[in-house]
Design an enzyme around this catalytic site. Structure first.
Site, PDB file in Angstrom:
ATOM      1  N   HIS A   1       6.588  21.499  -4.196  1.00  0.00           N
ATOM      2  CA  HIS A   1       6.497  20.679  -5.499  1.00  0.00           C
ATOM      3  C   HIS A   1       6.236  19.217  -5.524  1.00  0.00           C
ATOM      4  CE1 HIS A   1       5.598  24.314  -8.780  1.00  0.00           C
ATOM      5  NE2 HIS A   1       4.833  23.996  -8.554  1.00  0.00           N
TER       6      HIS A   1
ATOM      7  N   GLU B   1       9.880  16.874  -7.256  1.00  0.00           N
ATOM      8  CA  GLU B   1      11.140  17.568  -7.173  1.00  0.00           C
ATOM      9  C   GLU B   1      11.960  16.963  -5.593  1.00  0.00           C
ATOM     10  OE1 GLU B   1      10.279  21.653  -7.774  1.00  0.00           O
ATOM     11  OE2 GLU B   1       8.072  21.235  -9.321  1.00  0.00           O
TER      12      GLU B   1
ATOM     13  N   ARG C   1       3.219  16.444  -8.269  1.00  0.00           N
ATOM     14  CA  ARG C   1       3.411  17.691  -8.546  1.00  0.00           C
ATOM     15  C   ARG C   1       2.460  18.952  -7.625  1.00  0.00           C
ATOM     16  NH1 ARG C   1       5.357  22.022 -11.964  1.00  0.00           N
ATOM     17  NH2 ARG C   1       3.930  24.673 -11.648  1.00  0.00           N
TER      18      ARG C   1
ATOM     19  N   HIS D   1      13.672  24.760  -6.045  1.00  0.00           N
ATOM     20  CA  HIS D   1      12.201  23.973  -6.897  1.00  0.00           C
ATOM     21  C   HIS D   1      13.380  23.333  -8.083  1.00  0.00           C
ATOM     22  CE1 HIS D   1       8.604  25.440  -6.599  1.00  0.00           C
ATOM     23  NE2 HIS D   1       9.273  26.558  -6.517  1.00  0.00           N
TER      24      HIS D   1
ATOM     25  N   GLU E   1      16.066  26.381  -9.314  1.00  0.00           N
ATOM     26  CA  GLU E   1      15.717  25.292 -10.242  1.00  0.00           C
ATOM     27  C   GLU E   1      17.210  25.034 -10.384  1.00  0.00           C
ATOM     28  OE1 GLU E   1      12.506  24.599 -11.200  1.00  0.00           O
ATOM     29  OE2 GLU E   1      11.199  26.278 -11.397  1.00  0.00           O
TER      30      GLU E   1
HETATM   31  O1  0X9 Z   1       6.109  26.829 -12.580  1.00  0.00           O
HETATM   32  C1  0X9 Z   1       7.122  26.751 -11.249  1.00  0.00           C
HETATM   33  O2  0X9 Z   1       6.116  26.759 -10.546  1.00  0.00           O
HETATM   34  C2  0X9 Z   1       8.388  26.582 -11.491  1.00  0.00           C
HETATM   35  N1  0X9 Z   1       9.305  25.875 -12.464  1.00  0.00           N
HETATM   36  S1  0X9 Z   1       8.759  23.914 -11.628  1.00  0.00           S
HETATM   37  O3  0X9 Z   1       8.864  22.929 -12.943  1.00  0.00           O
HETATM   38  N2  0X9 Z   1       9.405  23.520 -10.405  1.00  0.00           N
HETATM   39  O4  0X9 Z   1       7.126  23.899 -11.489  1.00  0.00           O
HETATM   40  C3  0X9 Z   1       9.131  27.781 -11.718  1.00  0.00           C
HETATM   41  C4  0X9 Z   1       8.065  29.174 -11.362  1.00  0.00           C
HETATM   42  C5  0X9 Z   1       8.968  30.140 -11.729  1.00  0.00           C
HETATM   43  N3  0X9 Z   1       8.466  32.234 -12.304  1.00  0.00           N
HETATM   44  C6  0X9 Z   1       7.849  31.660 -13.523  1.00  0.00           C
HETATM   45  N4  0X9 Z   1       8.158  31.599 -13.961  1.00  0.00           N
HETATM   46  N5  0X9 Z   1       6.526  32.977 -13.155  1.00  0.00           N
HETATM   47 ZN    ZN Z   2       8.884  23.570  -9.190  1.00  0.00          ZN
END
Ligand code: 0X9
Ligand code: ZN
Length: 745
Positions: free
Chosen positions: A147, A150, A205, A273, A348
Site C-alpha cells: 500500500h 504506508e 493506496r 503494513h 500493521e
Molecule cells: O486492508 C488491508 O489490506 C490491511 N490493512 S491496511 O490498513 N494496511 O490496508 C489489513 C489486511 C488484513 N487482513 C484482513 N483483515 N483480512
Molecule cells: Zn496496508
C-alpha cells in the site's frame, strides 16, 4: 578472527634476551621500531598472559580487549549516515541506499530484479544470508509497501535489512540469524504507487493500473489468488479495495507470487503494513483458522512477536486473526499460507490510531518502530532456527488424467531446511489396480528437482500414487500428507470437448421471461449501443455473436439498442448435452451490476435429467465485472458437491435477476463448452502390436512393446499379438512381435 580478551601491552625491553622472550610470547608486535632501551607495544592473546607473567617482564596494559575497539569501529563505519533512518526516503533514495549496502557487504546481501510494475519500474528483491552455516538454511521472506501510503513499511523493512547486514559478526544474535537463515526481502512491492505518494498524492493506496474508465489502481492486497474478491473487496474500479479484473492480474502481485513459489526454502513470511499496531495471523477471507498443528505454532509465534514488540518500547500491538479485524479476501497473507503453505503474518505498524497521524507517522518514530519490529523478527527467527523440515511438492501439479499407454513424467521438488535429505529416500509409490503399493526411487534431476515416471495405463486402470522422502532429523514425510490413506488419483483417457457453442448458430437454447419488464435473452452481435454504457462492446470469444439480456438488432427499431433486466428475472436454458463420461462445463459471462448487494445476480443451475429437473444451483455470480467478460468452470467436483450425477441428459440454465430496488443488471453468456474424459484404445485390435495407435506396426512401436513387457504395471492389450487382443500377454507374443517386425518390407 575474534580478538576478545586480547591485550596490547607496553614492555620496557632492556636487552637481547628480554627482546627474545617477548618475541616468543607475542605473536604480533605493534611498535614500528623494535630495539633495546625503548618501550615496545605488543599484542598478547589471552592464552599467552600466563607466559607473559611468568617471564617477569614488566608491562603496562594499554588495551584490555581489542575486540571492543573493533566493534566500536565497525558500528561507526556501518552507520555511514546516522540520520538515514530519521527521515522517509524517495524510491530512488531507498534503492541507492540498498545498492550501498550491497557494495559494503557483498558477501551478505545481494539485490536483483524480481519483476516490473504496471508503469515499468523494477521491483527488487534482496537475499540476505552469510556464507557460513549449513547448506540448507530455512528462509524468511518479507514484503513491504503493498500500500503506497504506508511509508513506515519500507522504512522498517530497510531498517531490519540494514541491521541484519551491519551487525553481522558484531552482534552474536544477528550472526546466528544470518548463519542459520536466509532472508528474502521485497522492500517496495508497489513502486508506482510509492512514487505517486511522493508526487503530491500522499494518501494513494493502490498500484497505478489504468483501469480504462478514468479510474486508476488495483488494491494489491486484494489481488492475490485466495478466495479472490469474495469478501471485503470491491469489483468496482474506483474503489480503494478494487480487487482487479482477475486474481494476480497485477504484475506487482505476480512478481511476488513467483518470488515466493520459486523459493521452497521459505518457511515464514511477514507482509508489512500500517497502521493500527496489529500482528495478524491467517485467515482473513472468512472466519476460519489454520488447522493443527499449524494453528498452535502460528498462534504462539504471533504471541511471542507481540510480546517482543512490547518489551522494546512498551508499544501495545494486538495479536489476533485477520478476520477479527475485518474480512478481506485476496490478501497476501492468506495466499502465502493457503497456497504457498508458508506461515504468514500481516504486521500493521505504528501508530495505534489516526489520532497519532495514521499513515503519516512522524519520522522520529522510524527508528523505534524499526527496533521493535526487529525484536519481532528476532522471535520469528528463534522458531525458524530450530526448524528441521523436508517438504515434497509438485511444481507443475499432479496429473489428473493419463493418456492411455503413454508414460507420464511428474516434476517433484524436495526441499530440506535445517536438515538434509536421506540419500536415496525420494520414492514414488504407485498402484494401478487398487491393490498393493509398488515403489521405485525418483530420478534426481538437479538441486531439489526430481522426477517420477508413471508408466502407461490402460482404460480400466485406476492409477494412484504418492511420494515420500526422509529428512535426516524430521524423518519420513509424504505428499500428499497422510499417505497412503490419501493419495493422488488420475483418470485414464483424454479430454475431449464434447459440446461447444460459440452461438453463431441456433443449437436449441431457449429464453423464458419470469416476470421481468425488460431484458429478455437474445442471441446476436452486441449492439454496443452508444447510449447504453452498461453492455459489452463485443462478444467474448471473437466469433461475433453471444447471448445478452436484451440486445435488440430488430430492423424495426430506428437504431440498434441495448437495455438490461428490470423488475424480475429472465432465464436462458441450454439444449441437452452428454456428460455420461463425467467432465466439466466452461463458459464466459458478462455481468454488469450497479447494485452488488447479492440480490441481483446471475444464477447458474444444472439438471442431470433434462428439462424435467430437478435443477440444482452450481454457481452464483453476484459481483460486478464492469465491462469485462469473465470465465467460469463448473468442475465435476462442483457437480458432485451439488449432488448431481453427470448423465447423458444434462442441461444448464442461467437466470439473471433484478430484484429489490431497480438497478442495472446486464448479463451475457458466450464460449460455452463441455469437456469430458473418454478412454478408447482400439486400434491395436485391428493391428496387433500397434502400440502407439497409428494403425501401423513398425519400429515406432518397439519402445511401447518393450515397456509393456518389462514395466509392471504397464500393460497394453496391444501387446497381445493374438487376435482378439486383450488376452494375457506372454512370451509367445514377443517372438510374434519380433517376427512381424522382421517381416516388414
Ligand atoms: O486492508 C488491508 O489490506 C490491511 N490493512 S491496511 O490498513 N494496511 O490496508 C489489513 C489486511 C488484513 N487482513 C484482513 N483483515 N483480512
Ligand atoms: Zn496496508
Amino acid at each position: 578472527m575474534d580478538y576478545s580478551g586480547h591485550w596490547v601491552v607496553r614492555v620496557d625491553v632492556q636487552d637481547a634476551s628480554q627482546l627474545e622472550q617477548l618475541l616468543a610470547i607475542s605473536p604480533d608486535i605493534w611498535s614500528e621500531h623494535v630495539g633495546f632501551g625503548q618501550p615496545i607495544e605488543a599484542r598478547i592473546p589471552p592464552d599467552r598472559v600466563e607466559a607473559l607473567n611468568a617471564s617477569g617482564l614488566p608491562y603496562t596494559i594499554l588495551i584490555d580487549d581489542i575486540q571492543k575497539w573493533i566493534d566500536i569501529e565497525q558500528a561507526a563505519r556501518l552507520r555511514r549516515d546516522a540520520t538515514w533512518f530519521e527521515s522517509y526516503h524517495t524510491l530512488a533514495e531507498i534503492e541507492a541506499y540498498l545498492d550501498d549496502l550491497v557494495a559494503n557487504f557483498p558477501t551478505l546481501i545481494s539485490k536483483y530484479p524480481i519483476g516490473q510494475s504496471v508503469e515499468g519500474r523494477t521491483i527488487y528483491g534482496l537475499t540476505i544470508t552469510s556464507p557460513n552455516g549449513p547448506a540448507s538454511k530455512p528462509a524468511i521472506s518479507f514484503s513491504g509497501l503493498q500500500h503506497a501510503r504506508e511509508w513506515i513499511s519500507p522504512a522498517t523493512v530497510t531498517y531490519i535489512v540494514d541491521r541484519l547486514v551491519s551487525q553481522y559478526a558484531i552482534n552474536p544474535d544477528v550472526t546466528a540469524m544470518l548463519d542459520g537463515l536466509t532472508f528474502y526481502v521485497a522492500p517496495v512491492m508497489n513502486p508506482d504507487g510509492y512514487v505517486h505518494t511522493w508526487n503530491g498524492q500522499r494518501l494513494w493506496r493502490k498500484n497505478r493500473r489504468n483501469n480504462g474508465d478514468g479510474t486508476y489502481g488495483v488494491d494489491l492486497n486484494r489481488n492475490w489468488d485466495w478466495s479472490w474478491c469474495t469478501a471485503g473487496a470491491s469489483s468496482s474500479t474506483g474503489e480503494e479495495t478494487y480487487c482487479g479484473p482477475s486474481p494476480a492480474s497485477e504484475p506487482e502481485t505476480q512478481a511476488l507470487v513467483d518470488y515466493i513459489l520459486d523459493r521452497p526454502d521459505i518457511v515464514a513470511h511477514i507482509d508489512w503494513h500500517s497502521y493500527s499496531q496489529l500482528v495478524l495471523r491467517p485467515f482473513g477471507h472468512d472466519y476460519v483458522d489454520p488447522s493443527e498443528p499449524d494453528y498452535t505454532i502460528i498462534y504462539n509465534i504471533g504471541q511471542d512477536m507481540r510480546d517482543a514488540i512490547y518489551a522494546t518500547h512498551a508499544k501495545s500491538y494486538t495479536h489476533e486473526a485477520a478476520y477479527d479485524l475485518y474480512l478481506a479476501a485476496g490478501t497476501c497473507q492468506d495466499w502465502v499460507y493457503g497456497v504457498a503453505g508458508v506461515y504468514s503474518w500481516t504486521i500493521e505498524l505504528r501508530p495505534a490510531s489516526s489520532l497519532q497521524g495514521g499513515f503519516v507517522l512522524p519520522p522520529e518514530q522510524i527508528i523505534p518502530t524499526g527496533e521493535e519490529s526487529f525484536a519481532a523478527v528476532r522471535e520469528l527467527t528463534d522458531w525458524a532456527l530450530s526448524l528441521t523440515r523436508t517438504t515434497i511438492s509438485l511444481p507443475n501439479g499432479a496429473p489428473s488424467i493419463l493418456v492411455p499407454l503413454v508414460a507420464e513424467t511428474i516434476d517433484v521438488e524436495i526441499a530440506s531446511v535445517g536438515e538434509s535429505l536421506v540419500p536415496g529416500s525420494a520414492t514414488l509409490h504407485y498402484r494401478y489396480d487398487g491393490g498393493v503399493w509398488q515403489s521405485e526411487p525418483l530420478t534426481h534431476i538437479s538441486g531439489s528437482l526430481y522426477q517420477a515416471t508413471l508408466s502407461g495405463a490402460t482404460c480400466d486402470d485406476e492409477p494412484a500414487f504418492y511420494l515420500s522422502a526422509e529428512g535426516s532429523a524430521s524423518g519420513l514425510t509424504t505428499d500428499p500428507a497422510g499417505a497412503p490413506a490419501s493419495f493422488y488419483a488420475a483418470a485414464v483417457g483424454e479430454f475431449i470437448v464434447s459440446f461447444a457453442d460459440n452461438f453463431e448458430t441456433d443449437t436449441g437454447w431457449t429464453q423464458e421471461n419470469l416476470g421481468a419488464t425488460s431484458g429478455d435473452w437474445q442471441r446476436g452481435v452486441p449492439t454496443n449501443d452508444p447510449n447504453w454504457a452498461y453492455g459489452p462492446a463485443t462478444d467474448s470469444d471473437g466469433s461475433g455473436q453471444c447471448w445478452l439480456t436484451e440486445n435488440e438488432n430488430n430492423p424495426s427499431y430506428p437504431t440498434p439498442y441495448n437495455t438490461d433486466v428490470d423488475n424480475g428475472a429472465v432465464r436462458l436454458t441450454s439444449p441437452d448435452f452428454d456428460m455420461s463420461g463425467g467432465g466439466s462445463i466452461a463458459y464466459d459471462y458478462f455481468l454488469r451490476l450497479t447494485d452488488s448487494d447479492g440480490s441481483d445476480r446471475l444464477l447458474v443451475e444444472a439438471s442431470s435429467n433434462g428439462t424435467a429437473g430437478p435443477w440444482v444451483e452450481v454457481a452464483r455470480h453476484d459481483t460486478d465485472g464492469g465491462l469485462s467478460w469473465r470465465s467460469h468452470v463448473i468442475t465435476q467436483a462442483d457437480l458432485a458437491a451439488a449432488g448431481l450425477i453427470p448423465s447423458a441428459d444434462m442441461q444448464l440454465r442461467f437466470t439473471a435477476n433484478d430484484s429489490g430496488t431497480q438497478s442495472i443488471v446486464e448479463a451475457g453468456i458466450d464460449a460455452f463448452s463441455v469437456t469430458s474424459v473418454t478412454c478408447e484404445v482400439t486400434t491395436c485390435v485391428t493391428v496387433p502390436g500397434d502400440m502407439n495407435g497409428d494403425s501401423l506396426l513398425d519400429g515406432a512401436d518397439i519402445q511401447g512393446f518393450v515397456d509393456t513387457m518389462t514395466q509392471s504395471p504397464y500393460f497394453s492389450p496391444c501387446a497381445d499379438m493374438a487376435l482378439p487382443a486383450g488376452a494375457p500377454i506372454d512370451a509367445a507374443d514377443i517372438s510374434t512381435f519380433v517376427a512381424a517386425l522382421l517381416a516388414l518390407p
